[in-house]
Design a protein around this motif. Structure first.
Motif, PDB file in Angstrom:
ATOM      1  N   ARG A  83     -16.289  56.705   3.715  1.00 51.57           N
ATOM      2  CA  ARG A  83     -15.763  55.614   4.551  1.00 51.57           C
ATOM      3  C   ARG A  83     -15.873  54.280   3.812  1.00 51.57           C
ATOM      4  O   ARG A  83     -16.747  54.121   2.945  1.00 51.57           O
TER       5      ARG A  83
ATOM      6  N   SER B 256     -17.033  50.562   3.342  1.00 54.05           N
ATOM      7  CA  SER B 256     -18.125  49.744   3.885  1.00 54.05           C
ATOM      8  C   SER B 256     -17.546  48.605   4.709  1.00 54.05           C
ATOM      9  O   SER B 256     -16.483  48.080   4.396  1.00 54.05           O
ATOM     10  N   GLY B 257     -18.271  48.209   5.745  1.00 58.02           N
ATOM     11  CA  GLY B 257     -17.855  47.035   6.522  1.00 58.02           C
ATOM     12  C   GLY B 257     -18.532  45.775   6.021  1.00 58.02           C
ATOM     13  O   GLY B 257     -18.227  44.675   6.484  1.00 58.02           O
ATOM     14  N   THR B 258     -19.451  45.902   5.087  1.00 57.65           N
ATOM     15  CA  THR B 258     -20.202  44.721   4.641  1.00 57.65           C
ATOM     16  C   THR B 258     -20.109  44.460   3.141  1.00 57.65           C
ATOM     17  O   THR B 258     -20.502  43.399   2.679  1.00 57.65           O
TER      18      THR B 258
ATOM     19  N   ARG C  29     -18.291  54.094   0.626  1.00 57.40           N
ATOM     20  CA  ARG C  29     -19.549  54.858   0.587  1.00 57.40           C
ATOM     21  C   ARG C  29     -19.268  56.353   0.690  1.00 57.40           C
ATOM     22  O   ARG C  29     -18.430  56.784   1.470  1.00 57.40           O
TER      23      ARG C  29
HETATM   24  P1  NG1 Z   1     -21.653  49.303   5.865  1.00 59.31           P
HETATM   25  O1  NG1 Z   1     -21.683  48.374   4.695  1.00 59.31           O
HETATM   26  O2  NG1 Z   1     -20.447  49.182   6.743  1.00 59.31           O
HETATM   27  O3  NG1 Z   1     -21.924  50.732   5.440  1.00 59.31           O
HETATM   28  C1  NG1 Z   1     -24.201  48.694   6.412  1.00 59.31           C
HETATM   29  C2  NG1 Z   1     -25.025  49.852   6.917  1.00 59.31           C
HETATM   30  C3  NG1 Z   1     -24.888  49.913   8.419  1.00 59.31           C
HETATM   31  C4  NG1 Z   1     -25.248  48.597   9.085  1.00 59.31           C
HETATM   32  C5  NG1 Z   1     -24.489  47.457   8.420  1.00 59.31           C
HETATM   33  C6  NG1 Z   1     -24.877  46.106   8.928  1.00 59.31           C
HETATM   34  C7  NG1 Z   1     -25.407  52.043   5.873  1.00 59.31           C
HETATM   35  C8  NG1 Z   1     -24.790  53.260   5.303  1.00 59.31           C
HETATM   36  N1  NG1 Z   1     -24.560  51.117   6.353  1.00 59.31           N
HETATM   37  O4  NG1 Z   1     -22.866  48.902   6.813  1.00 59.31           O
HETATM   38  O5  NG1 Z   1     -25.665  50.957   8.903  1.00 59.31           O
HETATM   39  O6  NG1 Z   1     -26.638  48.381   9.056  1.00 59.31           O
HETATM   40  O7  NG1 Z   1     -24.643  47.489   6.991  1.00 59.31           O
HETATM   41  O8  NG1 Z   1     -25.969  45.547   8.276  1.00 59.31           O
HETATM   42  O9  NG1 Z   1     -26.634  51.903   5.887  1.00 59.31           O
END
Ligand code: NG1
Ligand code: ZN
Length: 533
Positions: free
Chosen positions: A501, A503-505, A510
């Motif tokens: 998927r 990442s949202g951040t 990932r």
């Molecule tokens: P993203 O970057 O969307 O995978 C990460 C963490 C989330 C959540 C957010 C917000 C993982 C795999 N992903 O998101 O669980 O904590 O950051 O901080 O740990």
């Protein structure tokens, strides 16, 4: 109407850099601290508008980049009940942050006020805080300019943890009401949690000291204060408390380091004795990962899934002893990152739901239960009780002394928990209560189920937005044939599971993989990453 002159004058002091596109994602705005000045100014204005829209209720603003490296920073808004900002406003935040000039910003604001039907004459109240990052003070000053432009009433909560800020928002907004959540001060927070905890620990045998890795962040300050309230109930040793050492924050320590690397922070190697337990907080103290060394000094990690299992099982037991199993249904919420073994163990005992990554999804799903336990595998989570559940827990008349004891425990547990958001210190107290009541050490806790070996890798791709998922992010629908290829690979591994998927951040994709052996898991992760790249 909007105080256009004040906004213009102050906005000109916080120009938007031309070449940057900001995005309000799962963790708010998050990027290098040095490029966030205009964003903070605009978030100040947006927070004031959000407050006006909600009839002057207090909105929270937290300046932090959590577990990310020290040069990063970020900002997120907190809604009146202490929850994350309502999602429809996330896109408004993104639009406002990206208007290029002051004039365009002002006209975007005017449009927004009109379409969202905000009554500008309402009061605006905002409480804000920051973590220990060096870029924090300047960003808070920019935020304050935004508040000033709107003549909003600001309360500076100083340097504190994300969950304390959420607690403050909730307590300020429920002050004097029948939903009062505590006193709206930091002291109120420590007193609420610790007095409930201390009651739960009465008569329990003394515990070996708990080592707390504070990630060299704001959790060090909070854990120090909290420890003064726990002198008779929980001995703690605080480590990685160097909040003033440049570059130390989250560096080779903290919850994210432990979870990602599946190993002890090097700074703790000589400190943790055999069979001793410890835990790591992240940079804003909303994530918690436990660990212990066994008698051979072998490292074992107890992550968010292990915490879910421990806590949910204990609450189920209490509810049953009180005789309220029919009326109080306990359920669990996880994401695709939950270890397959945890999901299997929990599903055999409780309702379990899987939702997309991001705390707001978990939180909302957990609210569908009478008592909802949610944790991301990375250690972010909490327990939420519906209002009827809380009312019942505080009004129920037990019919035996055993029931009375269990009910009192349940009441105290409710007060140990920070229901607004994941809270490392509150979660830590909760874990310690369960361990003490069950007479568990790390090994007993760990033995509830055995984690499948797992691997999380990042892949840098030209455009992560082409990756589209369904089924709580467990399957890809784009690009084209990728999911079929993953499915085909996975069948070759015993108990294999893998998903991809965006990442949202971070600007990465990932890849998660698990299988029965370490070698197989790494092989699967590597090969799926190869498909993505
Ligand atoms: P993203 O970057 O969307 O995978 C990460 C963490 C989330 C959540 C957010 C917000 C993982 C795999 N992903 O998101 O669980 O904590 O950051 O901080 O740990
Ligand atoms: Zn965090």
């Amino acid at each position: 109407s909007l105080p256009v002159n004040d906004i213009r004058r102050l906005s000109d002091l916080h120009p938007k850099p031309q070449d940057i596109n900001y995005q309000y994602g799962t963790a708010g705005f998050r990027t290098l601290g040095k490029v966030l000045d205009s964003v903070l100014f605009r978030v100040g204005i947006l927070a004031a508008l959000r407050s006006k829209k909600l009839d002057g209720k207090t909105i929270g603003v937290m300046v932090t980049a959590s577990h990310n490296p020290e040069p990063d920073n970020g900002v997120k808004l907190v809604d009146p009940r202490g929850e994350m900002l309502e999602s429809s406003w996330e896109s408004h935040a993104t639009v406002l942050a990206n208007t290029p000039s002051t004039d365009e910003f002002i006209s975007a604001l005017q449009d927004f006020v009109k379409t969202t039907k905000i009554d500008i004459s309402k009061p605006a109240r905002v409480v804000y805080a920051r973590d220990t990052r060096p870029s924090g003070p300047a960003l808070v000053a920019a935020l304050e300019d935004g508040l000033k432009a709107m003549s909003a009433e600001g309360r500076n909560a100083g340097v504190t943890t994300t969950p304390i800020l959420h607690y403050l928002v909730r307590t300020i907004n429920t002050k004097g009401s029948k939903e009062s959540y505590g006193t709206d001060t930091e002291e109120g927070y420590y007193t609420k949690l610790s007095s409930a905890f201390n009651k739960l620990m009465v008569g329990r045998p003394p515990r070996p000291p708990l080592v707390i890795d504070c990630a060299n962040g704001v959790g060090a300050l909070a854990a120090r204060v909290l420890s003064r309230y726990l002198v008779n109930s929980l001995p703690v040793e605080l480590e990685n408390t160097a909040i003033d050492t440049p570059g130390a924050l989250n560096n080779s320590c903290g919850a994210d380091f432990v979870k990602v690397n599946q190993k002890l922070p090097p700074s703790l190697t000589d400190l943790l004795g055999p069979c001793q337990r410890g835990c790591s907080l992240d940079g804003d103290a909303d994530r918690l990962i436990y660990f212990y060394l066994d008698e051979h000094r072998q490292f074992h990690m107890l992550d968010g899934d292990k915490i879910t299992t421990l806590v949910a099982s204990f609450i189920v037991e209490l509810v049953k002893t009180v005789g309220l199993s029919e009326k109080l249904k306990v359920g669990v919420v996880q994401t695709a990152y939950a270890n397959g073994s945890s999901t299997k163990y929990l599903s055999e005992r409780l309702p379990v739901k899987c939702v997309p990554t991001g705390v707001k999804h978990l939180h909302h799903a957990a609210e569908q239960y009478d008592i909802g336990v949610y944790f991301e595998a990375n250690g972010h989570g909490t327990v939420v009780f519906s209002q009827p559940a809380q009312d019942l827990i505080f009004s129920h008349q037990p019919s035996t002394p055993t029931q009375l004891t269990a009910l009192t425990h349940l009441q105290n547990i409710l007060n140990v928990i920070n229901q607004t958001v994941g809270d490392a210190l509150s979660d830590m107290l909760l874990v310690e209560v369960v361990l003490a009541h069950k007479s568990y050490g790390g090994a007993e806790w760990d033995s509830l189920y055995t984690d499948l070996p797992n691997r999380l890798v990042k892949v840098v791709v030209p455009d992560r937005n082409i990756f589209k998922t369904v089924d709580a992010e467990r399957r890809l629908v784009s690009p084209g044939a990728l999911q079929n290829k993953i499915d085909e690979l996975v069948t070759k591994y015993s108990e294999g599971r893998s998903f991809v998927r965006p990442s949202g951040t971070e600007d990465v994709v990932r890849v998660y993989a698990e299988a029965t052996t370490r070698r197989q898991t790494d092989d699967l992760a590597f090969r799926v990453a190869g498909l993505v790249y």
